[in-house]
Enzyme design. Structure first.
Site, short mmCIF file in Angstrom:
data_model
loop_
_atom_site.label_atom_id
_atom_site.label_comp_id
_atom_site.label_asym_id
_atom_site.label_seq_id
_atom_site.Cartn_x
_atom_site.Cartn_y
_atom_site.Cartn_z
N CYS A 134 33.54 50.45 7.91
CA CYS A 134 32.23 51.04 7.60
C CYS A 134 31.49 51.35 8.89
O CYS A 134 30.98 50.44 9.57
CB CYS A 134 31.42 50.08 6.72
SG CYS A 134 29.74 50.67 6.36
N CYS A 137 27.81 50.44 8.90
CA CYS A 137 27.57 48.98 8.96
C CYS A 137 27.75 48.45 10.37
O CYS A 137 26.94 47.63 10.84
CB CYS A 137 28.54 48.25 8.02
SG CYS A 137 28.51 48.77 6.30
N ASP A 138 28.80 48.88 11.05
CA ASP A 138 29.21 48.23 12.30
C ASP A 138 29.17 49.13 13.53
O ASP A 138 29.49 48.69 14.63
CB ASP A 138 30.63 47.67 12.14
CG ASP A 138 30.72 46.66 11.01
OD1 ASP A 138 29.73 45.93 10.79
OD2 ASP A 138 31.78 46.60 10.36
#
Length: 310
Positions: A134, A137-138
């Site tokens: 993701c 997300c990261d």
């Protein structure tokens, strides 16, 4: 007479526990059935920066536990078991687990979707250690660094474009000689000075020294294998919805997602699909949470009109 719940929620991620919170707070008798651990895919994310209310970010596992505690504060029940069968027709539905059979008037499906992996041996050991699924997300961990994006569809193209605003360099590895993504992504990616492409190529293995250091990239036309170093790798080859359990009862789209619009209603009365498992444009924690609240709104309407509820 078997005990009948007002609502059974299958899946203990953010969508499931938001539904549990709203349902329990509204006075409904509700149980969440989770087969593994609380939080779903969210629990695998070290830090979530884009969930409102946590100015310093929050660990995915911690957020999941807080969501569970919030729902249980109002009386929601958590059951750790694997659902093996569901019968979703009629006013009273049946949810069969490895341990027990549950009866309920409504069912909320919150089983999520898992990232598709490359199938490389030991891949799961490096999740969060240079290997990610993701970008939103990261991606922030790789500001000013070099990353690799594997894939050529819309997910990969969107991830590469997003990462190009953070990373010093983005290398896209794709099995074909052109992107499969819709044309809207092509021009901005081609114009991005820090985006490079390895066409007709696939990752055959990861380069590891405690954490991901890069990948072995095979040219599918020549067979040549090249070591490509980078700080992080984002596998962006799509997701696989966890819907096999519902096939034949719930309408699914061609990709296997449950067909449900913003009402979260499925083709069966009293059955709702929330979070990553349903058809939707954006799959994030915040959209999953919204689904959970919406599902309970419509479930309450449905329950109010059930002649057999007592």
């Amino acid at each position: 007479m078997e005990h009948v719940y007002d609502m059974i929620i299958v899946g203990g991620g953010p969508a499931g526990y938001t539904a549990a919170l709203y349902a329990a707070r509204a006075g409904l008798e509700v149980a969440v059935i989770e087969k593994m651990s609380i939080g779903g895919q969210m629990a695998l994310t070290d830090i979530i920066d884009n969930y409102p209310g946590f100015e310093e970010g929050v660990e995915g596992f911690t957020l999941g536990m807080k969501m569970q505690a919030g729902a249980e504060r109002f009386g929601a029940k958590t059951v750790y078991a694997e659902v093996t069968r569901v019968d979703l027709e009629g006013d009273v539905k049946r949810v069969v687990t490895t341990d027990e059979v549950y009866f309920t008037r409504t069912v909320v499906i919150a089983t999520g979707a898992d990232p598709r992996t490359l199938g490389i041996a030991g891949e799961e050991r490096f999740i969060g250690r240079g290997l990610h699924y993701c970008a939103h997300c990261d991606g922030r961990f790789y500001k000013g660094k070099e990353v690799m994006v594997i894939g050529g569809g819309n997910t990969a193209a969107a991830d590469a474009l997003y990462l190009s605003r953070l990373a010093a360099k983005v290398t896209v590895v794709h099995r074909r000689d052109t992107l499969r993504a819709t044309r809207i992504y092509h021009e901005p990616l081609m114009k991005a000075e820090n985006v490079a492409f390895l066409w007709d190529s696939a990752v055959s293995d990861y380069i590891v020294d405690g954490r991901i250091q890069g990948a072995k990239v095979k040219n599918l036309k020549t067979g040549e294998i090249t070591d490509v170093t980078c700080d992080g790798i984002f596998v962006s080859i799509g997701r696989k919805p966890n819907t096999a359990l519902f096939a034949g009862q719930i309408e699914l789209d061609q990709a296997g997602y449950i067909v449900a619009d913003e009402t979260t209603k499925t083709n069966l009365p009293g059955v709702y699909a929330v979070g990553d498992v349903r058809t939707k444009a954006l799959r994030q924690v915040v959209t999953a949470v919204g689904d959970g609240a919406v599902a309970v709104h419509f479930a309450e309407e449905y329950l109010a009109n059930l002649p057999t509820r007592s």
